[in-house]
Design an enzyme around this catalytic site. Structure first.
Site, PDB file in Angstrom:
ATOM      1  N   ARG A  75       0.965  -1.142   0.025  1.00  0.00           N
ATOM      2  CA  ARG A  75      -0.014   0.113  -0.220  1.00  0.00           C
ATOM      3  C   ARG A  75       0.822   1.349   0.341  1.00  0.00           C
ATOM      4  NH1 ARG A  75      -4.910  -2.113   2.408  1.00  0.00           N
ATOM      5  NH2 ARG A  75      -6.150  -0.820   2.253  1.00  0.00           N
ATOM      6  N   ARG A  78      -9.658   7.088   4.082  1.00  0.00           N
ATOM      7  CA  ARG A  78      -8.936   5.579   3.810  1.00  0.00           C
ATOM      8  C   ARG A  78      -8.530   6.122   2.211  1.00  0.00           C
ATOM      9  NH1 ARG A  78     -13.836   1.961   4.551  1.00  0.00           N
ATOM     10  NH2 ARG A  78     -11.848   0.103   3.391  1.00  0.00           N
ATOM     11  N   ARG A 121     -17.697  -3.241   9.036  1.00  0.00           N
ATOM     12  CA  ARG A 121     -16.897  -3.021   9.653  1.00  0.00           C
ATOM     13  C   ARG A 121     -16.473  -0.799  10.242  1.00  0.00           C
ATOM     14  NH1 ARG A 121     -12.299  -4.140   5.060  1.00  0.00           N
ATOM     15  NH2 ARG A 121     -11.660  -2.567   5.674  1.00  0.00           N
ATOM     16  N   ARG A 181     -22.262  -1.965   3.085  1.00  0.00           N
ATOM     17  CA  ARG A 181     -21.610  -3.161   3.359  1.00  0.00           C
ATOM     18  C   ARG A 181     -21.898  -3.874   4.629  1.00  0.00           C
ATOM     19  NH1 ARG A 181     -15.304  -3.791   1.768  1.00  0.00           N
ATOM     20  NH2 ARG A 181     -14.447  -2.437   3.274  1.00  0.00           N
TER      21      ARG A 181
END
Ligand code: AMP
Length: 220
Positions: free
Chosen positions: A88, A172, A161, A127
């Site tokens: 990353r 993010r 999450r 999600r």
């Protein structure tokens, strides 16, 4: 075969990697999952990792590099692996090359799954997953077949999450643009990078990845 799946949060790396793990017998290594296991421990280290993850920032390179180096040395990675969530940062990409070179290995394919920001926000905001087996669902696009019951293990407990909250999602994305996108030229320069359209639907993305890897497309 050693593969890296790249893409912003919500681009479907995990979903795709799981499909190819089952069909190709190569290990799916998801650094987010590894770190969530660490974060669920009650140690001071686990608490610190959880704090970083929940805020949407990256854990320090040294921690994640050691974790991956240990993991790819395990026997179940002998036939290859699909990396999901690693590297990353540019230092992580360089460290990966070094650790593979030491084992006389290399990266065979780097695949970037591209998805536009509006679709990513839509995907992440709905999600959720099974608290017991981790199967992924979506409030609008992929609900369990029987309402409130996991298709895979029958559990009735689901979790969101913490880093799918809007503030963490924003962080993010920002981290992805600033710290992760700079690794694209690193792989492009070595002609390893292939870009696919992640808006094309899950099965179409699977078909495209299979074509790049030169394997049969796994079924859902
Ligand atoms: P993911 O499940 O891949 O979205 O990762 C969830 C979170 O775990 C990230 O937002 C980071 O906080 C942390 N994480 C996962 N992989 C890495 C990595 N390669 N380097 C640093 N932090 C990571």
């Amino acid at each position: 075969m050693n593969v890296i799946l790249l893409g912003p949060p919500g681009s479907g790396k995990g979903t795709q990697a799981k499909r190819f793990e089952q069909s190709c017998g190569i290990r799916h290594l998801a650094t987010g999952d590894m770190l969530r296991a660490v974060a669920s421990s009650s140690s001071e280290f686990g608490r610190r990792v959880k704090e970083i993850m929940d805020s949407g920032q990256l854990v320090p390179d040294a921690i994640i590099i050691d974790m991956i180096a240990a993991r790819i040395a395990e026997p179940d990675c002998r036939d290859g692996f699909i990396l999901d969530g690693f590297p990353r940062t540019v230092p992580q990409a360089q460290a990966l090359d070094d650790m593979l070179a030491q084992r006389r290995l290399g990266i065979d394919h780097v695949i970037l799954i591209e998805v536009n920001d509006a679709a990513l926000i839509d995907r992440l905001s709905g999600r959720f997953s099974c608290a017991k087996c981790g199967a992924s669902y979506h409030e609008r696009y992929n609900r369990p077949r029987v309402e409130g019951v996991c298709d895979i293990c029958g559990s009735r407990e689901f979790v969101h999450r913490p880093d799918d909250r809007p503030e963490a999602v924003r962080a993010r994305f920002e981290v992805y643009r600033r710290q992760t996108e700079p690794i694209l030229p690193y792989y492009r320069a070595r002609s390893l990078l292939r870009v696919i359209d992640g808006m094309a639907g899950i099965d179409n993305v699977t078909t495209e990845i299979a074509a790049i890897l030169g394997v049969d497309a796994p079924h859902a």
